[in-house]
Scaffold this motif. Structure first.
Motif, mmCIF file in Angstrom:
data_model
loop_
_atom_site.group_PDB
_atom_site.id
_atom_site.type_symbol
_atom_site.label_atom_id
_atom_site.label_comp_id
_atom_site.label_asym_id
_atom_site.label_seq_id
_atom_site.Cartn_x
_atom_site.Cartn_y
_atom_site.Cartn_z
ATOM 1 N N THR A 68 -3.316 -7.748 -1.929
ATOM 2 C CA THR A 68 -3.787 -6.496 -2.520
ATOM 3 C C THR A 68 -2.622 -5.555 -2.771
ATOM 4 O O THR A 68 -1.761 -5.376 -1.904
ATOM 5 N N SER A 114 -5.788 -8.587 -6.037
ATOM 6 C CA SER A 114 -6.468 -7.340 -6.420
ATOM 7 C C SER A 114 -5.424 -6.255 -6.630
ATOM 8 O O SER A 114 -4.672 -5.917 -5.704
ATOM 9 N N ASN A 134 -6.795 1.660 -11.939
ATOM 10 C CA ASN A 134 -5.427 2.178 -11.969
ATOM 11 C C ASN A 134 -5.355 3.244 -13.049
ATOM 12 O O ASN A 134 -5.801 3.029 -14.176
ATOM 13 N N HIS A 155 -9.920 -4.250 -0.439
ATOM 14 C CA HIS A 155 -11.028 -3.627 -1.154
ATOM 15 C C HIS A 155 -12.173 -4.636 -1.156
ATOM 16 O O HIS A 155 -12.099 -5.678 -1.831
ATOM 17 N N ILE A 191 0.831 -1.200 0.000
ATOM 18 C CA ILE A 191 0.000 0.000 0.000
ATOM 19 C C ILE A 191 0.871 1.257 0.000
ATOM 20 O O ILE A 191 1.754 1.423 0.853
ATOM 21 N N VAL A 211 -5.443 -2.482 -7.595
ATOM 22 C CA VAL A 211 -6.496 -1.473 -7.645
ATOM 23 C C VAL A 211 -5.964 -0.110 -7.214
ATOM 24 O O VAL A 211 -5.211 -0.005 -6.237
ATOM 25 N N ASP A 212 -6.349 0.947 -7.946
ATOM 26 C CA ASP A 212 -6.106 2.325 -7.519
ATOM 27 C C ASP A 212 -4.617 2.641 -7.407
ATOM 28 O O ASP A 212 -4.182 3.328 -6.493
ATOM 29 N N ASN A 213 -3.841 2.126 -8.347
ATOM 30 C CA ASN A 213 -2.429 2.477 -8.437
ATOM 31 C C ASN A 213 -2.214 3.453 -9.587
ATOM 32 O O ASN A 213 -3.119 3.721 -10.372
ATOM 33 N N LEU A 246 -10.241 1.097 -0.153
ATOM 34 C CA LEU A 246 -9.333 0.356 0.706
ATOM 35 C C LEU A 246 -9.705 0.618 2.160
ATOM 36 O O LEU A 246 -9.822 1.767 2.588
ATOM 37 N N SER A 303 -2.391 -1.568 -3.738
ATOM 38 C CA SER A 303 -3.254 -0.403 -3.856
ATOM 39 C C SER A 303 -2.503 0.870 -3.498
ATOM 40 O O SER A 303 -1.646 0.876 -2.603
ATOM 41 N N GLN A 304 -2.810 1.948 -4.226
ATOM 42 C CA GLN A 304 -2.304 3.292 -3.948
ATOM 43 C C GLN A 304 -0.798 3.404 -4.100
ATOM 44 O O GLN A 304 -0.175 4.303 -3.542
#
Length: 444
Positions: free
Chosen positions: A269, A303, A328, A392, A242, A305-307, A382, A271-272
């Motif tokens: 996961t 997962s 993403n 997520h 993360i 996500v949101d990168n 998240l 993410s970010q």
């Protein structure tokens, strides 16, 4: 069982094997020595344990244990000494160090040196403590492992490598066998004065690495692998990467697997994570690298996500199963951010049960979703959704519910059992990604 799985299975057995009965030492936080081995400073206890035959156990009460003695290197002794007299604590035998808990027992490197150096033939077990403010000039800001090390319920934070050449492993440089469980690596840095020469903001792995139920968060590399740079063998499960980042133009804001690295990941996961001017939260191989042909990654129920600037980029051999990559995006300055989910330029990309946000990145998928619907129809933000690491959660009616194909992992990232009837049609199925939604009558 194929060769990578056999190797990692053997590593697990070795690192979790019962330890020999150990002599117990009590160390004091104030550094005032008593009568060792009954009561010693931490430095004296480590030196005593290394000088005696057999296994030893050091118990640390709550408090902060400072490294205390800087190592004075000169031209005649550039590497320093290996007896724990100054600088890092040298482990040359079998040693277990147990604290009172993360944040309660802290070993502080005071930015003087790395904290632990595990030598060939040694075995180190760390439990229930924090390693903070280690600093090395080349590799392993808090820990350099050249043999066998196990970390359980350990926080590694604010450690760094600051190098004039290549900087490897802001918190850990693993050159042997390392088992990491129930731990957090946060705010570690691999920084080099040479452009793009950071390698692994949290971990540099050239050996065998096993990660379970852990979080790698807000780590930074000035080159490649914001959290993890892998040249060896890695098995990751039920973990989260993360908010890791790159400050250069390299690859893998969370993970770079390269130069013959073998990486297995499940129920996890990403993410970010932000690659800056580079590419990919997860990067498998590098453009034009000679080792791409032998670089392998296998992801199941993951997962991404949101990168930023592609969730996944592949230049080598990649297999995905029952995973999702969506949300993403690459910031476009003054305009709308563009979807950047998956880019495949590798020799092999195989996907079964992949749900992918639309972006035109040449990755094959079983299902696609309008990327703008990622956080309205597919999954939530998240969050702490139960279990030791953040996830997520899949939304009610999500297209990822019960869509898994083929075999299914037994548990999700939170250790919740798979398969469940997430869509409420009376037939349990395996959800895509790291989160398994419970049947509607039980709640999400």
């Amino acid at each position: 069982m194929d060769a990578p799985h056999r190797l990692l299975f053997a590593l697990t057995l070795a690192l979790v094997a019962p330890q020999a009965r150990a002599e117990t030492l009590i160390a004091t936080a104030d550094g005032v020595a008593g009568t060792c081995p009954t009561r010693c400073s931490l430095r004296e206890a480590v030196a005593y344990a290394s000088a005696q035959p057999g296994a030893h156990r050091i118990e640390l009460a709550p408090g902060t244990y400072h490294l205390g003695h800087a190592l004075q290197r000169d031209a005649s002794d550039p590497a320093g000494e290996d007896a724990s007299a100054a600088g890092d604590l040298d482990v040359t035998s079998e040693l277990t160090i147990v604290g009172a808990g993360i944040g309660q027992t802290v070993i502080d490197g005071d930015h003087l040196d790395r904290i632990f150096d595990v030598h060939l033939g040694a075995r180190l077990n760390l439990e229930r403590l924090t390693l903070r403010n280690g600093k090395a000039r080349t590799e392993g800001g808090a820990l350099r492992n050249r043999s066998e090390t196990r970390l359980d319920q350990v926080m590694l934070e604010d450690n760094q490598v600051m190098a004039d050449t290549v900087a490897t492993g802001g918190a850990i440089a693993n050159l042997g066998s390392l088992l990491l469980t129930n731990s957090t690596l946060r705010n570690n840095r691999a920084l080099s004065n040479v452009a793009d020469a950071g390698r692994g903001g949290a971990i540099y792995n050239r050996g065998h690495l096993f990660i379970r139920t852990s979080t790698l968060e807000s780590n930074l590399s000035s080159g490649q692998g914001g959290a993890l740079y892998n040249l060896g063998s890695v098995d990751v499960a039920r973990s989260a990467f993360i908010g890791n980042a790159l400050s250069g133009r390299g690859s893998g804001a969370a993970i770079l697997n390269t130069e013959g690295g073998v990486l297995l990941m499940s129920n996890s996961t990403l993410s970010q994570n932000r690659p800056g001017d580079g590419q990919g939260a997860f990067a498998n191989g590098q453009p034009g690298a000679s080792g791409n042909a032998s670089t392998l990654a296998f992801l199941a129920n993951v997962s991404i996500v949101d990168n930023g600037n592609y969730g996944l980029v592949n230049f080598a051999s990649m297999t995905l199963r029952n995973s999702l990559i969506a949300g993403n995006r690459h910031p476009a300055g003054q305009g709308e951010a563009h979807p950047r989910n998956c880019l495949n330029q590798g020799a092999r990309f195989r996907a079964r049960g992949l749900l992918l946000g639309e972006d035109g990145g040449a990755c094959r998928a079983d299902w696609r979703i309008d990327d703008a619907l990622t956080f309205t129809q597919l999954l939530g933000p998240l969050a702490d959704n139960g279990g030791p690491t953040r996830t997520h959660a899949l939304l009610a009616g999500s297209p990822a519910l019960d869509r898994g194909t083929g075999s299914c992992t037994r548990h999700d990232q939170r250790s919740a059992a798979r398969r469940q009837d997430g869509d409420g049609n009376g037939v349990p199925g395996c959800d895509l990604g790291a989160f398994e939604r419970r049947t509607p009558r039980q709640g999400s």
